[in-house]
Design a protein around this motif. Structure first.
Motif, PDB file in Angstrom:
ATOM      1  N   GLN A 186       0.813  -1.211   0.000  1.00  0.00           N
ATOM      2  CA  GLN A 186       0.000   0.000   0.000  1.00  0.00           C
ATOM      3  C   GLN A 186       0.854   1.272   0.000  1.00  0.00           C
ATOM      4  OE1 GLN A 186      -3.402  -0.099  -0.162  1.00  0.00           O
ATOM      5  NE2 GLN A 186      -3.274  -2.332  -0.241  1.00  0.00           N
ATOM      6  N   TYR A 187       2.163   1.134   0.196  1.00  0.00           N
ATOM      7  CA  TYR A 187       3.055   2.290   0.260  1.00  0.00           C
ATOM      8  C   TYR A 187       3.726   2.512  -1.095  1.00  0.00           C
ATOM      9  CZ  TYR A 187       2.596   2.288   5.368  1.00  0.00           C
ATOM     10  OH  TYR A 187       2.103   2.359   6.641  1.00  0.00           O
ATOM     11  N   SER A 188       4.117   3.742  -1.348  1.00  0.00           N
ATOM     12  CA  SER A 188       4.786   4.091  -2.598  1.00  0.00           C
ATOM     13  C   SER A 188       6.280   3.781  -2.497  1.00  0.00           C
ATOM     14  CB  SER A 188       4.572   5.577  -2.913  1.00  0.00           C
ATOM     15  OG  SER A 188       5.332   5.970  -4.032  1.00  0.00           O
ATOM     16  N   SER A 189       6.919   3.639  -3.650  1.00  0.00           N
ATOM     17  CA  SER A 189       8.357   3.366  -3.694  1.00  0.00           C
ATOM     18  C   SER A 189       9.182   4.649  -3.698  1.00  0.00           C
ATOM     19  CB  SER A 189       8.702   2.540  -4.936  1.00  0.00           C
ATOM     20  OG  SER A 189       8.303   3.225  -6.113  1.00  0.00           O
ATOM     21  N   VAL A 190       8.556   5.796  -3.814  1.00  0.00           N
ATOM     22  CA  VAL A 190       9.240   7.085  -3.802  1.00  0.00           C
ATOM     23  C   VAL A 190       8.611   7.975  -2.745  1.00  0.00           C
ATOM     24  CG1 VAL A 190       9.914   6.943  -6.224  1.00  0.00           C
ATOM     25  CG2 VAL A 190       7.731   7.984  -5.608  1.00  0.00           C
ATOM     26  N   GLY A 191       9.352   9.006  -2.337  1.00  0.00           N
ATOM     27  CA  GLY A 191       8.827   9.945  -1.356  1.00  0.00           C
ATOM     28  C   GLY A 191       9.463   9.775   0.006  1.00  0.00           C
ATOM     29  N   GLN A 192       8.908  10.472   0.987  1.00  0.00           N
ATOM     30  CA  GLN A 192       9.424  10.425   2.349  1.00  0.00           C
ATOM     31  C   GLN A 192       9.085   9.082   2.994  1.00  0.00           C
ATOM     32  OE1 GLN A 192      11.274  12.649   3.915  1.00  0.00           O
ATOM     33  NE2 GLN A 192      11.287  14.069   2.182  1.00  0.00           N
ATOM     34  N   PRO A 193      10.000   8.512   3.784  1.00  0.00           N
ATOM     35  CA  PRO A 193       9.705   7.245   4.468  1.00  0.00           C
ATOM     36  C   PRO A 193       8.615   7.436   5.513  1.00  0.00           C
ATOM     37  CG  PRO A 193      11.807   8.136   5.215  1.00  0.00           C
ATOM     38  CD  PRO A 193      11.375   8.994   4.060  1.00  0.00           C
ATOM     39  N   GLY A 194       7.652   6.545   5.495  1.00  0.00           N
ATOM     40  CA  GLY A 194       6.557   6.617   6.461  1.00  0.00           C
ATOM     41  C   GLY A 194       6.806   5.740   7.667  1.00  0.00           C
ATOM     42  N   VAL A 195       5.879   5.790   8.600  1.00  0.00           N
ATOM     43  CA  VAL A 195       5.965   4.949   9.791  1.00  0.00           C
ATOM     44  C   VAL A 195       5.685   3.506   9.377  1.00  0.00           C
ATOM     45  CG1 VAL A 195       5.077   4.563  12.112  1.00  0.00           C
ATOM     46  CG2 VAL A 195       5.171   6.882  11.178  1.00  0.00           C
ATOM     47  N   PRO A 196       6.507   2.548   9.779  1.00  0.00           N
ATOM     48  CA  PRO A 196       6.279   1.150   9.403  1.00  0.00           C
ATOM     49  C   PRO A 196       4.896   0.676   9.834  1.00  0.00           C
ATOM     50  CG  PRO A 196       8.449   1.410  10.380  1.00  0.00           C
ATOM     51  CD  PRO A 196       7.738   2.708  10.579  1.00  0.00           C
ATOM     52  N   PRO A 197       4.246  -0.143   9.008  1.00  0.00           N
ATOM     53  CA  PRO A 197       2.884  -0.598   9.359  1.00  0.00           C
ATOM     54  C   PRO A 197       2.837  -1.393  10.652  1.00  0.00           C
ATOM     55  CG  PRO A 197       3.750  -1.794   7.452  1.00  0.00           C
ATOM     56  CD  PRO A 197       4.685  -0.657   7.712  1.00  0.00           C
ATOM     57  N   GLY A 198       3.901  -2.155  10.963  1.00  0.00           N
ATOM     58  CA  GLY A 198       3.903  -2.909  12.207  1.00  0.00           C
ATOM     59  C   GLY A 198       3.823  -2.020  13.430  1.00  0.00           C
ATOM     60  N   VAL A 199       4.484  -0.869  13.375  1.00  0.00           N
ATOM     61  CA  VAL A 199       4.449   0.075  14.499  1.00  0.00           C
ATOM     62  C   VAL A 199       3.046   0.628  14.677  1.00  0.00           C
ATOM     63  CG1 VAL A 199       5.335   2.280  15.345  1.00  0.00           C
ATOM     64  CG2 VAL A 199       6.878   0.668  14.237  1.00  0.00           C
ATOM     65  N   LEU A 200       2.383   0.977  13.576  1.00  0.00           N
ATOM     66  CA  LEU A 200       1.033   1.527  13.658  1.00  0.00           C
ATOM     67  C   LEU A 200       0.034   0.482  14.136  1.00  0.00           C
ATOM     68  CD1 LEU A 200       0.966   3.629  10.361  1.00  0.00           C
ATOM     69  CD2 LEU A 200       1.451   4.421  12.669  1.00  0.00           C
ATOM     70  N   LEU A 201       0.169  -0.750  13.658  1.00  0.00           N
ATOM     71  CA  LEU A 201      -0.754  -1.801  14.056  1.00  0.00           C
ATOM     72  C   LEU A 201      -0.633  -2.126  15.535  1.00  0.00           C
ATOM     73  CD1 LEU A 201      -0.264  -4.093  10.945  1.00  0.00           C
ATOM     74  CD2 LEU A 201      -2.387  -2.951  11.580  1.00  0.00           C
ATOM     75  N   ARG A 202       0.609  -2.227  16.030  1.00  0.00           N
ATOM     76  CA  ARG A 202       0.778  -2.484  17.455  1.00  0.00           C
ATOM     77  C   ARG A 202       0.301  -1.299  18.289  1.00  0.00           C
ATOM     78  NH1 ARG A 202       5.526  -5.228  15.540  1.00  0.00           N
ATOM     79  NH2 ARG A 202       6.708  -3.274  15.653  1.00  0.00           N
ATOM     80  N   SER A 203       0.355  -0.098  17.732  1.00  0.00           N
ATOM     81  CA  SER A 203      -0.099   1.075  18.476  1.00  0.00           C
ATOM     82  C   SER A 203      -1.602   1.052  18.696  1.00  0.00           C
ATOM     83  CB  SER A 203       0.301   2.347  17.717  1.00  0.00           C
ATOM     84  OG  SER A 203       1.707   2.463  17.623  1.00  0.00           O
ATOM     85  N   VAL A 204      -2.375   0.734  17.646  1.00  0.00           N
ATOM     86  CA  VAL A 204      -3.825   0.702  17.809  1.00  0.00           C
ATOM     87  C   VAL A 204      -4.247  -0.459  18.710  1.00  0.00           C
ATOM     88  CG1 VAL A 204      -4.262   1.889  15.643  1.00  0.00           C
ATOM     89  CG2 VAL A 204      -4.090  -0.586  15.646  1.00  0.00           C
ATOM     90  N   LEU A 205      -3.518  -1.564  18.691  1.00  0.00           N
ATOM     91  CA  LEU A 205      -3.819  -2.649  19.612  1.00  0.00           C
ATOM     92  C   LEU A 205      -3.492  -2.251  21.052  1.00  0.00           C
ATOM     93  CD1 LEU A 205      -2.543  -5.767  17.636  1.00  0.00           C
ATOM     94  CD2 LEU A 205      -4.908  -5.114  18.074  1.00  0.00           C
ATOM     95  N   LEU A 206      -2.428  -1.500  21.225  1.00  0.00           N
ATOM     96  CA  LEU A 206      -2.073  -1.011  22.555  1.00  0.00           C
ATOM     97  C   LEU A 206      -3.157  -0.082  23.090  1.00  0.00           C
ATOM     98  CD1 LEU A 206       0.323  -1.034  24.629  1.00  0.00           C
ATOM     99  CD2 LEU A 206       1.070   1.076  23.561  1.00  0.00           C
ATOM    100  N   GLN A 207      -3.703   0.743  22.221  1.00  0.00           N
ATOM    101  CA  GLN A 207      -4.789   1.628  22.632  1.00  0.00           C
ATOM    102  C   GLN A 207      -5.998   0.833  23.100  1.00  0.00           C
ATOM    103  OE1 GLN A 207      -6.078   4.306  19.563  1.00  0.00           O
ATOM    104  NE2 GLN A 207      -7.585   5.336  20.857  1.00  0.00           N
ATOM    105  N   ALA A 208      -6.299  -0.277  22.411  1.00  0.00           N
ATOM    106  CA  ALA A 208      -7.426  -1.113  22.812  1.00  0.00           C
ATOM    107  C   ALA A 208      -7.149  -1.847  24.117  1.00  0.00           C
ATOM    108  CB  ALA A 208      -7.747  -2.110  21.701  1.00  0.00           C
ATOM    109  N   LEU A 209      -5.940  -2.347  24.292  1.00  0.00           N
ATOM    110  CA  LEU A 209      -5.618  -3.138  25.473  1.00  0.00           C
ATOM    111  C   LEU A 209      -5.617  -2.306  26.747  1.00  0.00           C
ATOM    112  CD1 LEU A 209      -2.725  -5.279  23.961  1.00  0.00           C
ATOM    113  CD2 LEU A 209      -4.933  -6.151  24.720  1.00  0.00           C
ATOM    114  N   TYR A 210      -5.223  -1.034  26.637  1.00  0.00           N
ATOM    115  CA  TYR A 210      -5.104  -0.187  27.827  1.00  0.00           C
ATOM    116  C   TYR A 210      -6.192   0.883  27.909  1.00  0.00           C
ATOM    117  CZ  TYR A 210      -0.713  -2.225  29.359  1.00  0.00           C
ATOM    118  OH  TYR A 210       0.251  -3.092  29.840  1.00  0.00           O
ATOM    119  N   SER A 211      -7.241   0.758  27.111  1.00  0.00           N
ATOM    120  CA  SER A 211      -8.411   1.651  27.201  1.00  0.00           C
ATOM    121  C   SER A 211      -8.025   3.121  27.091  1.00  0.00           C
ATOM    122  CB  SER A 211      -9.175   1.407  28.514  1.00  0.00           C
ATOM    123  OG  SER A 211      -9.509   0.045  28.655  1.00  0.00           O
ATOM    124  N   ILE A 212      -7.120   3.428  26.188  1.00  0.00           N
ATOM    125  CA  ILE A 212      -6.698   4.814  25.985  1.00  0.00           C
ATOM    126  C   ILE A 212      -7.737   5.508  25.115  1.00  0.00           C
ATOM    127  CG2 ILE A 212      -4.859   6.296  25.105  1.00  0.00           C
ATOM    128  CD1 ILE A 212      -2.919   4.008  25.656  1.00  0.00           C
TER     129      ILE A 212
END
Length: 355
Positions: free
Chosen positions: A58-84
């Motif tokens: 889903q990411y482009s091969s050119v441009g600024q490097p984005g946040v890795p998808p694994g980091v974002l996925l674990r972040s939203v799961l962390l939000q669910a686990l700790y009721s943030i």
């Protein structure tokens, strides 16, 4: 005989100025070995691995490097686990909490991404069935660990309060746009709709209950472990529970298994549909007009199913309690389904870590 006594004298300690610039220990060494997030992190990485190539495409091969998808996925799961409560509060917690930094995959001095990154990447990471696929990998991981051993699948639905007020429920022809008071007027889903959430429906749980703008969430759980096998989010209608239940059972049909449900599913359409899929229909029978006969309700297996019927309420209790999904913060069925799916995944990972 002389008694010896030893007196311990303590000298007051002095605070050291915090001038250390470099750390010689890894961030992981600060996390206790028996912390449950260690197990959840391993499970999460194992389930994400088969889907990572699809997310990376889903990411482009050119441009600024984005946040890795694994980091974002674990972040939203962390939000669910700790009721943030929000993405903004989540990023603040990751900035200050070493445990959260390690779990999402950041090091000591890595900059935390902005909270808007999670919002912008929601559709990229979870749209087009990605949430269902992620949950499917979690279910396969649970099955490989022999956590899905029951021959009973329990199905149920719940109301999710929509992010829309009753005042937004206006007539479709525009005749009530200038009215601020709806007292004494008759309103229904056929003639009215919400101006803020087109997918929300006016619905009530039963006779004597208040009507509210809501969506419907449905889950299919294992009869012994309580792990969610699949889920659906639909419009709140009178037939939504039966339709979603048959759809979920069709996805996980196994001949000879028992489909367990409460009294609201005791109708001919559900019972016959379940039997056509190869399941045994174990529904809490009504006192009058039940679709089941005595040949089913008098069996010992039926009584065993009725004892496991309430296990689905544990999942709903966690999703709507600590999961903060009693009322959604999104508008539209698709976005509500993404939020509901994230909490279903977090619920499974939490139960698997404690198994």
């Amino acid at each position: 005989m002389l008694e010896r006594r030893f007196v311990l004298f303590l000298v007051i300690g002095r605070e050291k100025p915090q001038k250390q610039l470099f750390a010689l220990t890894s961030l992981e060494s600060r996390i206790p070995e028996d912390h449950p997030l260690r197990t959840i992190r391993l499970l999460c990485d194992e389930c994400m691995a088969p889907l990572m190539s699809a997310w990376e495409s889903q990411y482009s091969s050119v441009g600024q490097p984005g946040v890795p998808p694994g980091v974002l996925l674990r972040s939203v799961l962390l939000q669910a686990l700790y009721s943030i409560r929000s993405h903004r509060a989540l990023c603040e917690q990751i900035e200050m909490n070493l445990l959260f930094r390690w779990f999402v995959g950041l090091d000591w001095d890595d900059a935390v991404f902005d909270h808007s990154v999670l919002t912008k990447n929601r559709d990229r990471l979870f749209a087009t069935g990605a949430t269902q696929a992620f949950l499917g990998e979690v279910v396969r991981a649970a099955e490989s660990r022999n956590l899905l051993t029951s021959d009973r699948m329990v199905v149920d639905g719940t109301m999710i309060k929509a992010y829309a007020s009753m005042k937004s429920f206006k007539a479709k022809d525009g005749s009530e746009d200038d009215k601020t008071n709806f007292k004494g007027t008759k309103r229904s889903n056929k003639t009215h709709s919400s101006k803020t959430d087109k997918d929300a429906r006016l619905y009530r749980k039963g006779k004597g209950q208040e009507s509210m703008m809501c969506h419907m969430g449905h889950i299919l759980v294992d009869g012994s472990s309580g792990i969610i096998r699949t889920f659906r989010v639909t419009h709140a209608t009178g037939t939504a529970e039966v339709d979603a239940a048959l759809d979920m059972l069709d996805e996980h049909k196994k001949r000879g298994f028992c489909a367990v449900a409460d009294r609201g599913y005791d109708c001919e359409r559900f019972v016959s549909g379940v039997r056509n899929l190869g399941f045994k229909a174990h529904v809490r029978s009504k006192s009058k007009g039940s679709a089941l006969d005595g040949r089913t309700t008098k069996r010992q297996s039926y009584e065993t199913s009725m004892k496991s019927r309430h296990i689905v309420e544990r999942a709903f209790g966690w999703i709507k309690g600590p999961g903060r999904m009693r009322q959604t913060v999104f508008r539209g069925t698709d976005k509500v389904a993404i939020q509901f799916g994230i909490y279903a995944i977090a619920h499974n990972l939490r139960r698997m870590a404690c198994a």
